[in-house]
Design a protein around this motif. Structure first.
Motif, PDB file in Angstrom:
ATOM      1  N   TYR A 262     -14.086  21.516  -2.550  1.00 13.67           N
ATOM      2  CA  TYR A 262     -13.292  22.481  -1.778  1.00 13.67           C
ATOM      3  C   TYR A 262     -13.577  23.921  -2.191  1.00 13.67           C
ATOM      4  O   TYR A 262     -13.590  24.824  -1.368  1.00 13.67           O
ATOM      5  N   ARG A 263     -13.836  24.121  -3.487  1.00 17.61           N
ATOM      6  CA  ARG A 263     -14.029  25.494  -3.979  1.00 17.61           C
ATOM      7  C   ARG A 263     -15.479  25.782  -4.362  1.00 17.61           C
ATOM      8  O   ARG A 263     -15.809  26.903  -4.707  1.00 17.61           O
ATOM      9  N   SER A 264     -16.338  24.785  -4.291  1.00 20.79           N
ATOM     10  CA  SER A 264     -17.713  24.959  -4.739  1.00 20.79           C
ATOM     11  C   SER A 264     -18.687  24.816  -3.581  1.00 20.79           C
ATOM     12  O   SER A 264     -18.567  23.907  -2.755  1.00 20.79           O
ATOM     13  N   LYS A 265     -19.660  25.715  -3.519  1.00 26.13           N
ATOM     14  CA  LYS A 265     -20.710  25.606  -2.516  1.00 26.13           C
ATOM     15  C   LYS A 265     -21.730  24.535  -2.886  1.00 26.13           C
ATOM     16  O   LYS A 265     -22.464  24.043  -2.041  1.00 26.13           O
ATOM     17  N   LEU A 266     -21.789  24.205  -4.168  1.00 23.51           N
ATOM     18  CA  LEU A 266     -22.723  23.198  -4.666  1.00 23.51           C
ATOM     19  C   LEU A 266     -21.959  22.133  -5.431  1.00 23.51           C
ATOM     20  O   LEU A 266     -21.134  22.452  -6.296  1.00 23.51           O
ATOM     21  N   THR A 267     -22.220  20.880  -5.132  1.00 23.91           N
ATOM     22  CA  THR A 267     -21.561  19.786  -5.841  1.00 23.91           C
ATOM     23  C   THR A 267     -22.603  18.799  -6.368  1.00 23.91           C
ATOM     24  O   THR A 267     -23.695  18.663  -5.823  1.00 23.91           O
ATOM     25  N   PHE A 268     -22.224  18.112  -7.428  1.00 23.14           N
ATOM     26  CA  PHE A 268     -23.118  17.149  -8.078  1.00 23.14           C
ATOM     27  C   PHE A 268     -23.303  15.916  -7.200  1.00 23.14           C
ATOM     28  O   PHE A 268     -22.351  15.380  -6.650  1.00 23.14           O
TER      29      PHE A 268
END
Length: 316
Positions: A262-268
């Motif tokens: 929700y708050r990150s443009k990049l996720t693992f």
């Protein structure tokens, strides 16, 4: 998922990537044409070619491009990095790099290669690793490389490590790697005071496994996740071998906010070891082990005694 939605972040210990020129300021005499290892232009060029081939394959099952970010260890200088990124296999990646000379007596350093089209470097520095023995004598080892930049508009702190070796024994040298972990955590804590919800990628050859005290107890706190912990299978799989047992000294550790879609443009997305057949030994006794350049003074002509490790991040 298309290539445009993914970024590969990798680390690779290049196993003594020296040029053939004798530098009087470091212990590189073995890596000259007249040295103990008979390191000549042909051998050097073969290693550069093979390392570039390996790097181009990292994450290739899902991406057609080499890693966006690639931390490396055991590089002698900027010349070897320039030769590496100019190879046919990597030329189209438009790599640039951050590199500082470290005080390591062998003259081996860390560096961060980055695709200049997708990663913007804001600032960088070398963090001295001050380690002393019981007599108060400093162990001159590799600095920790800190690069702060933007990937897909996301601000990320990247740390590239090559912690002190186990050459005198794992137990006897534990304190050195614990000191490295504490040094790194001090810097991270300072950043957390100054920034709101900063993102971290910590990579390197830690000379310890994910479950070792230096990593498990002193580095991977509740704010971090180590995906490499699940990749170590002592009798089957790792990034390097010692006494016929696998280790994962090569690791990439991320802050847990890479899971916040929700708050990150990049996720693992995932993590893996590049241990494909072409990177391995084919002799029965060592079958499946990393195909290295030398064993002692015997020239094998391989890649490295480590496999590359990598993670992939997806655009949210």
């Amino acid at each position: 998922m298309s290539d445009n939605n993914l970024y590969t972040v990798a680390f690779y210990n290049l196993e003594n990537l020296f040029d053939t020129i004798n530098d009087p300021n470091i212990l590189d005499q073995d890596y000259t044409e007249d040295g103990r290892l008979q390191w000549d232009d042909d051998r050097y060029e073969n290693k550069i070619y093979k390392l570039s081939k390996a790097i181009a394959h990292i994450g290739a099952k899902t991406l057609s491009a080499p890693p966006t970010l690639l931390g490396v260890a055991e590089v002698e200088n900027k010349k070897v990095l320039n030769d590496l990124i100019a190879t046919e296999a990597l030329a189209d990646a438009n790599y640039n790099y951050i590199h500082y000379n470290s005080p390591d007596e062998r003259g081996i350093d860390t560096a961060l290669l980055y695709q200049a089209d997708t990663f913007e470097v804001v600032r960088s520095k070398a963090i001295p690793l001050l380690v002393y023995n019981e007599e108060g004598i400093r162990d001159y080892t590799r600095d920790i490389l800190h690069v702060f930049g933007k990937l897909y508009g996301e601000e990320i702190h990247v740390f590239v490590n090559h912690w002190p070796s186990r050459r005198q024994g794992a137990g006897e040298t534990d304190y050195k790697r614990i000191a490295a972990a504490k040094t790194l955590h001090t810097v991270i804590d300072q950043i957390r005071v100054q920034e709101e919800n900063p993102k971290f990628i910590i990579m390197g050859d830690f000379n310890d496994d994910p479950h070792s005290p230096s990593v498990k107890e002193h580095l991977v706190t509740s704010n971090f996740y180590n995906p490499m912990e699940k990749l170590l299978i002592p009798d089957e799989r790792g990034s390097l071998t010692h006494n016929f047992s696998w280790n994962v000294f090569d690791q990439i550790i991320i802050s847990t906010n890479f899971f916040d879609a929700y708050r990150s443009k990049l996720t693992f997305l995932n993590a893996d070891i590049l241990d494909e057949h072409f990177l391995t030994e084919w002799e029965e006794k060592y079958k499946g082990f990393p195909f290295r350049t030398y064993v002692g003074t015997k020239y094998l002509g391989g890649y490295s005694d480590h496999f590359p490790v990598f993670i992939q991040l997806k655009k949210s």
